[in-house]
Design a protein around this motif. Structure first.
Motif, PDB file in Angstrom:
ATOM      1  N   ASN A 182      35.231  33.871  40.382  1.00  0.00           N
ATOM      2  CA  ASN A 182      34.201  34.016  39.360  1.00  0.00           C
ATOM      3  C   ASN A 182      33.701  35.458  39.363  1.00  0.00           C
ATOM      4  N   HIS A 183      32.696  35.739  38.536  1.00  0.00           N
ATOM      5  CA  HIS A 183      32.216  37.115  38.416  1.00  0.00           C
ATOM      6  C   HIS A 183      31.507  37.615  39.682  1.00  0.00           C
ATOM      7  N   LYS A 184      31.146  36.695  40.565  1.00  0.00           N
ATOM      8  CA  LYS A 184      30.520  37.080  41.827  1.00  0.00           C
ATOM      9  C   LYS A 184      31.547  37.307  42.928  1.00  0.00           C
ATOM     10  N   GLY A 185      32.828  37.183  42.583  1.00  0.00           N
ATOM     11  CA  GLY A 185      33.878  37.381  43.568  1.00  0.00           C
ATOM     12  C   GLY A 185      34.112  36.180  44.459  1.00  0.00           C
ATOM     13  N   THR A 233      34.945  24.908  46.199  1.00  0.00           N
ATOM     14  CA  THR A 233      34.946  25.689  44.963  1.00  0.00           C
ATOM     15  C   THR A 233      33.719  26.599  44.879  1.00  0.00           C
ATOM     16  N   SER A 234      33.971  27.889  44.612  1.00  0.00           N
ATOM     17  CA  SER A 234      32.917  28.906  44.434  1.00  0.00           C
ATOM     18  C   SER A 234      32.008  29.018  45.669  1.00  0.00           C
ATOM     19  N   LYS A 235      32.567  28.780  46.836  1.00  0.00           N
ATOM     20  CA  LYS A 235      31.786  28.812  48.078  1.00  0.00           C
ATOM     21  C   LYS A 235      32.097  30.027  48.943  1.00  0.00           C
ATOM     22  N   TYR A 236      33.349  30.528  48.869  1.00  0.00           N
ATOM     23  CA  TYR A 236      33.775  31.627  49.728  1.00  0.00           C
ATOM     24  C   TYR A 236      34.327  32.781  48.907  1.00  0.00           C
ATOM     25  N   ARG A 237      34.178  33.981  49.450  1.00  0.00           N
ATOM     26  CA  ARG A 237      34.868  35.138  48.890  1.00  0.00           C
ATOM     27  C   ARG A 237      36.188  35.322  49.643  1.00  0.00           C
ATOM     28  N   PRO A 238      37.169  35.983  49.034  1.00  0.00           N
ATOM     29  CA  PRO A 238      38.507  36.070  49.639  1.00  0.00           C
ATOM     30  C   PRO A 238      38.521  36.547  51.083  1.00  0.00           C
ATOM     31  N   ILE A 239      37.698  37.534  51.408  1.00  0.00           N
ATOM     32  CA  ILE A 239      37.737  38.109  52.757  1.00  0.00           C
ATOM     33  C   ILE A 239      37.289  37.108  53.816  1.00  0.00           C
ATOM     34  N   GLU A 240      36.528  36.090  53.417  1.00  0.00           N
ATOM     35  CA  GLU A 240      36.019  35.107  54.376  1.00  0.00           C
ATOM     36  C   GLU A 240      37.090  34.100  54.789  1.00  0.00           C
ATOM     37  N   ILE A 241      38.106  33.897  53.943  1.00  0.00           N
ATOM     38  CA  ILE A 241      39.086  32.832  54.193  1.00  0.00           C
ATOM     39  C   ILE A 241      40.524  33.350  54.192  1.00  0.00           C
ATOM     40  N   ASN A 242      40.674  34.639  54.497  1.00  0.00           N
ATOM     41  CA  ASN A 242      41.986  35.273  54.655  1.00  0.00           C
ATOM     42  C   ASN A 242      42.749  35.427  53.346  1.00  0.00           C
ATOM     43  N   VAL A 271      45.509  38.103  47.476  1.00  0.00           N
ATOM     44  CA  VAL A 271      44.899  39.151  46.656  1.00  0.00           C
ATOM     45  C   VAL A 271      45.744  40.415  46.686  1.00  0.00           C
ATOM     46  N   SER A 272      45.982  40.992  45.502  1.00  0.00           N
ATOM     47  CA  SER A 272      46.598  42.310  45.405  1.00  0.00           C
ATOM     48  C   SER A 272      45.500  43.331  45.111  1.00  0.00           C
ATOM     49  N   PHE A 273      45.445  44.383  45.903  1.00  0.00           N
ATOM     50  CA  PHE A 273      44.463  45.434  45.687  1.00  0.00           C
ATOM     51  C   PHE A 273      45.057  46.609  44.912  1.00  0.00           C
ATOM     52  N   ASP A 274      46.271  46.421  44.392  1.00  0.00           N
ATOM     53  CA  ASP A 274      46.946  47.482  43.645  1.00  0.00           C
ATOM     54  C   ASP A 274      47.094  47.161  42.167  1.00  0.00           C
ATOM     55  N   LYS A 275      46.761  45.941  41.762  1.00  0.00           N
ATOM     56  CA  LYS A 275      46.928  45.541  40.366  1.00  0.00           C
ATOM     57  C   LYS A 275      45.668  45.865  39.572  1.00  0.00           C
ATOM     58  N   GLY A 276      45.701  45.534  38.295  1.00  0.00           N
ATOM     59  CA  GLY A 276      44.558  45.770  37.425  1.00  0.00           C
ATOM     60  C   GLY A 276      43.424  44.794  37.677  1.00  0.00           C
ATOM     61  N   CYS A 277      42.441  44.835  36.803  1.00  0.00           N
ATOM     62  CA  CYS A 277      41.218  44.064  36.991  1.00  0.00           C
ATOM     63  C   CYS A 277      41.413  42.577  36.729  1.00  0.00           C
ATOM     64  N   TYR A 278      40.641  41.794  37.432  1.00  0.00           N
ATOM     65  CA  TYR A 278      40.515  40.350  37.204  1.00  0.00           C
ATOM     66  C   TYR A 278      39.056  40.014  37.486  1.00  0.00           C
ATOM     67  N   ARG A 279      38.633  38.837  37.148  1.00  0.00           N
ATOM     68  CA  ARG A 279      37.237  38.471  37.366  1.00  0.00           C
ATOM     69  C   ARG A 279      36.859  38.597  38.839  1.00  0.00           C
ATOM     70  N   GLY A 280      35.783  39.289  39.103  1.00  0.00           N
ATOM     71  CA  GLY A 280      35.291  39.454  40.466  1.00  0.00           C
ATOM     72  C   GLY A 280      35.974  40.540  41.255  1.00  0.00           C
ATOM     73  N   GLN A 281      36.891  41.275  40.625  1.00  0.00           N
ATOM     74  CA  GLN A 281      37.725  42.245  41.349  1.00  0.00           C
ATOM     75  C   GLN A 281      36.893  43.327  42.042  1.00  0.00           C
ATOM     76  N   GLU A 282      35.868  43.838  41.382  1.00  0.00           N
ATOM     77  CA  GLU A 282      35.084  44.921  41.973  1.00  0.00           C
ATOM     78  C   GLU A 282      34.375  44.466  43.244  1.00  0.00           C
ATOM     79  N   ILE A 283      33.816  43.267  43.216  1.00  0.00           N
ATOM     80  CA  ILE A 283      33.120  42.752  44.399  1.00  0.00           C
ATOM     81  C   ILE A 283      34.106  42.467  45.524  1.00  0.00           C
ATOM     82  N   VAL A 284      35.256  41.886  45.192  1.00  0.00           N
ATOM     83  CA  VAL A 284      36.282  41.599  46.196  1.00  0.00           C
ATOM     84  C   VAL A 284      36.733  42.886  46.885  1.00  0.00           C
ATOM     85  N   ALA A 285      36.984  43.933  46.101  1.00  0.00           N
ATOM     86  CA  ALA A 285      37.422  45.218  46.661  1.00  0.00           C
ATOM     87  C   ALA A 285      36.320  45.871  47.485  1.00  0.00           C
ATOM     88  N   ARG A 286      35.091  45.788  47.020  1.00  0.00           N
ATOM     89  CA  ARG A 286      33.975  46.398  47.741  1.00  0.00           C
ATOM     90  C   ARG A 286      33.790  45.749  49.112  1.00  0.00           C
TER      91      ARG A 286
END
Length: 263
Positions: free
Chosen positions: A59-62, A170-179, A185-200
Protein backbone atom coordinates in the motif's frame (compact mmCIF):
# COMPACT_ATOMS: atom_id res chain seq x y z
CA UNK A 1 23.55 -20.62 12.70
CA UNK A 2 23.79 -22.79 15.81
CA UNK A 3 24.18 -26.33 14.52
CA UNK A 4 24.60 -27.70 11.02
CA UNK A 5 21.66 -30.10 11.31
CA UNK A 6 18.82 -28.14 9.74
CA UNK A 7 18.92 -29.86 6.33
CA UNK A 8 18.56 -33.41 7.65
CA UNK A 9 14.77 -33.44 7.45
CA UNK A 10 14.43 -31.89 3.98
CA UNK A 11 12.83 -34.30 1.50
CA UNK A 12 12.94 -34.06 -2.28
CA UNK A 13 9.73 -34.50 -4.21
CA UNK A 14 6.53 -32.79 -5.31
CA UNK A 15 2.95 -32.26 -4.18
CA UNK A 16 -0.35 -30.74 -5.23
CA UNK A 17 -0.83 -27.55 -3.20
CA UNK A 18 -4.57 -27.11 -2.74
CA UNK A 19 -4.03 -23.92 -0.72
CA UNK A 20 -2.81 -22.07 -3.84
CA UNK A 21 -4.97 -20.70 -6.64
CA UNK A 22 -4.14 -19.21 -10.05
CA UNK A 23 -5.02 -15.79 -11.48
CA UNK A 24 -4.32 -15.35 -15.22
CA UNK A 25 -3.43 -11.89 -16.56
CA UNK A 26 -4.88 -11.31 -20.01
CA UNK A 27 -4.44 -8.39 -22.39
CA UNK A 28 -1.87 -7.05 -24.81
CA UNK A 29 1.56 -8.17 -23.59
CA UNK A 30 2.96 -4.62 -23.57
CA UNK A 31 0.03 -3.50 -21.40
CA UNK A 32 0.51 -6.42 -19.03
CA UNK A 33 4.20 -5.48 -18.75
CA UNK A 34 3.34 -1.86 -17.94
CA UNK A 35 0.76 -2.92 -15.40
CA UNK A 36 3.09 -5.31 -13.59
CA UNK A 37 6.00 -2.92 -13.62
CA UNK A 38 3.96 -0.24 -11.87
CA UNK A 39 2.37 -2.47 -9.23
CA UNK A 40 4.49 -5.42 -8.07
CA UNK A 41 7.58 -5.10 -5.88
CA UNK A 42 9.71 -7.53 -7.93
CA UNK A 43 11.01 -7.02 -11.46
CA UNK A 44 8.98 -9.45 -13.56
CA UNK A 45 11.17 -8.70 -16.59
CA UNK A 46 13.79 -11.01 -15.09
CA UNK A 47 11.54 -14.08 -15.35
CA UNK A 48 12.50 -16.44 -18.15
CA UNK A 49 9.77 -18.28 -20.04
CA UNK A 50 8.70 -21.22 -17.88
CA UNK A 51 10.12 -19.58 -14.77
CA UNK A 52 8.61 -18.03 -11.68
CA UNK A 53 9.38 -15.31 -9.16
CA UNK A 54 8.44 -14.38 -5.61
CA UNK A 55 6.62 -11.05 -5.49
CA UNK A 56 4.14 -8.88 -3.57
CA UNK A 57 2.21 -5.60 -3.62
CA UNK A 58 2.30 -2.83 -1.04
CA UNK A 59 0.00 0.00 0.00
CA UNK A 60 1.04 3.66 0.00
CA UNK A 61 2.52 3.25 3.48
CA UNK A 62 4.88 0.56 2.23
CA UNK A 63 3.03 -2.25 4.04
CA UNK A 64 2.64 -5.55 2.22
CA UNK A 65 -0.97 -6.14 1.18
CA UNK A 66 -0.42 -9.56 -0.37
CA UNK A 67 2.33 -11.87 -1.52
CA UNK A 68 2.28 -14.28 -4.45
CA UNK A 69 4.31 -15.91 -7.20
CA UNK A 70 4.50 -14.55 -10.73
CA UNK A 71 4.88 -17.31 -13.29
CA UNK A 72 5.58 -16.84 -17.00
CA UNK A 73 4.50 -19.45 -19.54
CA UNK A 74 4.18 -19.04 -23.32
CA UNK A 75 4.75 -15.30 -22.79
CA UNK A 76 1.70 -15.04 -20.54
CA UNK A 77 1.79 -14.14 -16.86
CA UNK A 78 -0.14 -15.64 -13.96
CA UNK A 79 -0.23 -15.09 -10.23
CA UNK A 80 -0.12 -18.06 -7.87
CA UNK A 81 -1.58 -17.00 -4.55
CA UNK A 82 -3.00 -18.33 -1.31
CA UNK A 83 -6.73 -18.97 -1.72
CA UNK A 84 -7.54 -16.66 1.21
CA UNK A 85 -5.68 -13.75 -0.40
CA UNK A 86 -6.78 -13.98 -4.03
CA UNK A 87 -9.89 -11.79 -3.67
CA UNK A 88 -7.89 -9.15 -1.80
CA UNK A 89 -5.30 -9.08 -4.58
CA UNK A 90 -7.92 -8.84 -7.32
CA UNK A 91 -9.75 -6.04 -5.50
CA UNK A 92 -6.54 -4.06 -4.99
CA UNK A 93 -5.26 -4.46 -8.54
CA UNK A 94 -8.44 -4.28 -10.62
CA UNK A 95 -8.62 -0.43 -10.83
CA UNK A 96 -5.04 -0.29 -12.10
CA UNK A 97 -5.54 -3.28 -14.39
CA UNK A 98 -8.53 -1.56 -16.01
CA UNK A 99 -6.39 1.47 -16.83
CA UNK A 100 -4.07 -0.81 -18.79
CA UNK A 101 -6.90 -2.91 -20.27
CA UNK A 102 -5.64 -5.94 -18.39
CA UNK A 103 -8.01 -8.54 -16.97
CA UNK A 104 -7.43 -10.61 -13.82
CA UNK A 105 -9.10 -13.96 -14.32
CA UNK A 106 -9.44 -16.77 -11.80
CA UNK A 107 -8.75 -20.08 -13.51
CA UNK A 108 -9.17 -23.65 -12.34
CA UNK A 109 -5.68 -25.10 -12.47
CA UNK A 110 -3.55 -27.34 -10.32
CA UNK A 111 -0.51 -25.88 -8.55
CA UNK A 112 2.43 -28.25 -8.03
CA UNK A 113 5.29 -27.50 -5.64
CA UNK A 114 8.71 -29.12 -6.01
CA UNK A 115 11.73 -29.49 -3.71
CA UNK A 116 14.81 -30.68 -5.59
CA UNK A 117 18.59 -30.97 -5.19
CA UNK A 118 20.41 -27.70 -5.71
CA UNK A 119 20.87 -26.50 -9.30
CA UNK A 120 18.67 -29.21 -10.77
CA UNK A 121 16.27 -26.76 -12.49
CA UNK A 122 16.66 -23.44 -14.27
CA UNK A 123 13.13 -22.49 -13.15
CA UNK A 124 13.58 -22.44 -9.36
CA UNK A 125 12.38 -19.35 -7.49
CA UNK A 126 14.76 -19.83 -4.56
CA UNK A 127 17.49 -22.19 -3.41
CA UNK A 128 20.73 -22.69 -1.51
CA UNK A 129 23.70 -25.05 -1.74
CA UNK A 130 21.59 -28.00 -0.57
CA UNK A 131 18.19 -27.75 -2.28
CA UNK A 132 15.89 -25.51 -4.32
CA UNK A 133 12.17 -24.84 -4.66
CA UNK A 134 10.09 -24.53 -7.82
CA UNK A 135 6.39 -24.23 -8.55
CA UNK A 136 4.35 -25.00 -11.66
CA UNK A 137 0.82 -24.79 -13.04
CA UNK A 138 -0.89 -27.85 -14.50
CA UNK A 139 -4.35 -28.56 -15.93
CA UNK A 140 -7.23 -28.77 -13.47
CA UNK A 141 -7.48 -32.55 -13.85
CA UNK A 142 -3.73 -33.16 -13.51
CA UNK A 143 -2.97 -36.02 -11.12
CA UNK A 144 0.23 -35.64 -9.13
CA UNK A 145 1.73 -38.59 -7.28
CA UNK A 146 2.64 -36.63 -4.16
CA UNK A 147 5.97 -37.70 -2.71
CA UNK A 148 6.27 -35.05 0.00
CA UNK A 149 3.78 -33.52 2.41
CA UNK A 150 2.65 -29.92 2.60
CA UNK A 151 4.58 -29.69 5.88
CA UNK A 152 7.78 -30.87 4.11
CA UNK A 153 7.31 -28.23 1.43
CA UNK A 154 6.55 -25.46 3.92
CA UNK A 155 9.54 -26.34 6.08
CA UNK A 156 11.90 -26.26 3.10
CA UNK A 157 10.60 -22.83 2.09
CA UNK A 158 11.00 -21.52 5.62
CA UNK A 159 14.64 -22.67 5.64
CA UNK A 160 15.13 -20.61 2.48
CA UNK A 161 13.92 -17.56 4.38
CA UNK A 162 10.53 -17.47 2.68
CA UNK A 163 7.51 -16.25 4.62
CA UNK A 164 4.05 -16.85 3.18
CA UNK A 165 1.40 -14.37 4.32
CA UNK A 166 -1.93 -15.38 5.76
CA UNK A 167 -5.13 -13.35 5.81
CA UNK A 168 -4.35 -11.81 9.20
CA UNK A 169 -0.98 -10.55 7.93
CA UNK A 170 -2.42 -8.22 5.27
CA UNK A 171 -1.07 -4.64 5.55
CA UNK A 172 0.70 -5.55 8.81
CA UNK A 173 4.39 -5.71 7.84
CA UNK A 174 6.79 -3.80 5.65
CA UNK A 175 9.11 -5.83 3.38
CA UNK A 176 12.23 -5.37 5.51
CA UNK A 177 10.46 -6.90 8.54
CA UNK A 178 9.70 -10.23 6.82
CA UNK A 179 12.69 -10.71 4.51
CA UNK A 180 10.77 -9.56 1.43
CA UNK A 181 13.40 -6.90 0.82
CA UNK A 182 15.79 -9.76 -0.02
CA UNK A 183 13.44 -12.13 -1.83
CA UNK A 184 10.47 -10.21 -3.25
CA UNK A 185 11.63 -6.64 -3.85
CA UNK A 186 13.72 -5.15 -6.65
CA UNK A 187 15.47 -1.91 -5.73
CA UNK A 188 16.53 -1.30 -9.34
CA UNK A 189 13.13 -1.12 -11.05
CA UNK A 190 10.75 1.79 -11.42
CA UNK A 191 8.16 3.01 -8.96
CA UNK A 192 5.36 0.98 -7.41
CA UNK A 193 3.02 1.79 -4.55
CA UNK A 194 4.98 2.32 -1.35
CA UNK A 195 8.33 2.19 -3.14
CA UNK A 196 9.80 5.32 -1.53
CA UNK A 197 9.04 4.13 2.00
CA UNK A 198 10.32 0.61 1.28
CA UNK A 199 13.61 2.01 -0.09
CA UNK A 200 13.99 4.49 2.76
CA UNK A 201 13.61 1.79 5.39
CA UNK A 202 16.08 -0.44 3.54
CA UNK A 203 18.86 2.12 3.20
CA UNK A 204 18.23 4.74 5.88
CA UNK A 205 16.30 2.97 8.63
CA UNK A 206 17.72 1.48 11.82
CA UNK A 207 16.79 -2.21 11.88
CA UNK A 208 16.68 -3.33 15.50
CA UNK A 209 14.82 -6.56 14.76
CA UNK A 210 15.79 -9.68 12.85
CA UNK A 211 13.67 -12.03 10.74
CA UNK A 212 14.63 -15.65 11.43
CA UNK A 213 13.71 -19.24 10.77
CA UNK A 214 13.74 -21.39 13.91
CA UNK A 215 14.27 -25.15 14.05
CA UNK A 216 13.46 -26.31 17.56
CA UNK A 217 12.66 -29.45 19.48
CA UNK A 218 8.97 -30.24 19.97
CA UNK A 219 9.11 -29.44 23.68
CA UNK A 220 10.58 -25.97 23.09
CA UNK A 221 8.58 -23.26 24.84
CA UNK A 222 8.25 -20.05 22.83
CA UNK A 223 8.88 -17.05 25.09
CA UNK A 224 7.64 -13.50 24.64
CA UNK A 225 11.07 -12.64 23.23
CA UNK A 226 10.17 -14.58 20.07
CA UNK A 227 7.39 -13.13 17.90
CA UNK A 228 6.21 -16.09 15.82
CA UNK A 229 4.75 -15.14 12.42
CA UNK A 230 2.94 -17.51 10.09
CA UNK A 231 2.35 -21.21 10.62
CA UNK A 232 4.37 -23.44 12.93
CA UNK A 233 5.33 -26.58 11.00
CA UNK A 234 5.46 -29.85 12.96
CA UNK A 235 7.86 -32.52 11.67
CA UNK A 236 8.15 -35.59 13.90
CA UNK A 237 10.39 -34.40 16.76
CA UNK A 238 10.96 -30.91 15.36
CA UNK A 239 9.08 -27.67 14.81
CA UNK A 240 9.98 -25.10 12.16
CA UNK A 241 8.68 -21.53 12.13
CA UNK A 242 9.46 -17.95 11.17
CA UNK A 243 9.82 -15.31 13.85
CA UNK A 244 10.99 -11.78 14.53
CA UNK A 245 13.41 -11.20 17.42
CA UNK A 246 15.29 -8.23 18.80
CA UNK A 247 18.88 -8.25 17.60
CA UNK A 248 20.28 -7.54 21.06
CA UNK A 249 18.46 -10.62 22.41
CA UNK A 250 19.47 -12.97 19.59
CA UNK A 251 22.46 -14.58 21.34
CA UNK A 252 20.47 -15.31 24.47
CA UNK A 253 17.67 -16.93 22.46
CA UNK A 254 20.18 -18.93 20.41
CA UNK A 255 21.74 -20.37 23.57
CA UNK A 256 18.53 -22.18 24.48
CA UNK A 257 19.44 -25.93 24.36
CA UNK A 258 16.07 -26.77 22.77
CA UNK A 259 16.84 -24.47 19.83
CA UNK A 260 18.57 -26.55 17.17
CA UNK A 261 19.27 -23.72 14.74
CA UNK A 262 18.29 -20.16 13.93
CA UNK A 263 18.76 -19.10 10.34
Amino acid sequence: MKKDTHYNFIKHGSLLIEEFKVILLTGAINKVDEFLQGQVTSDHRNIINGGCQLSSICNHKGQVISDFFIIKSDNKYSFIIDKDLQDILIKELTPFAMLHRVNLQKINSSVIGHISPSKSSEHSYCGNDEFEATISIKDENYINNDSISYENWQAANKLLGIFFMQLEDTSKYRPIEINYDNLRVSFDKGCYRGQEIVARMKYLGVDRRKFCTFVVQQNHQVTNKIKVIGKIINLDTLRVFNAIVKRDEFDQINNDPEVISII
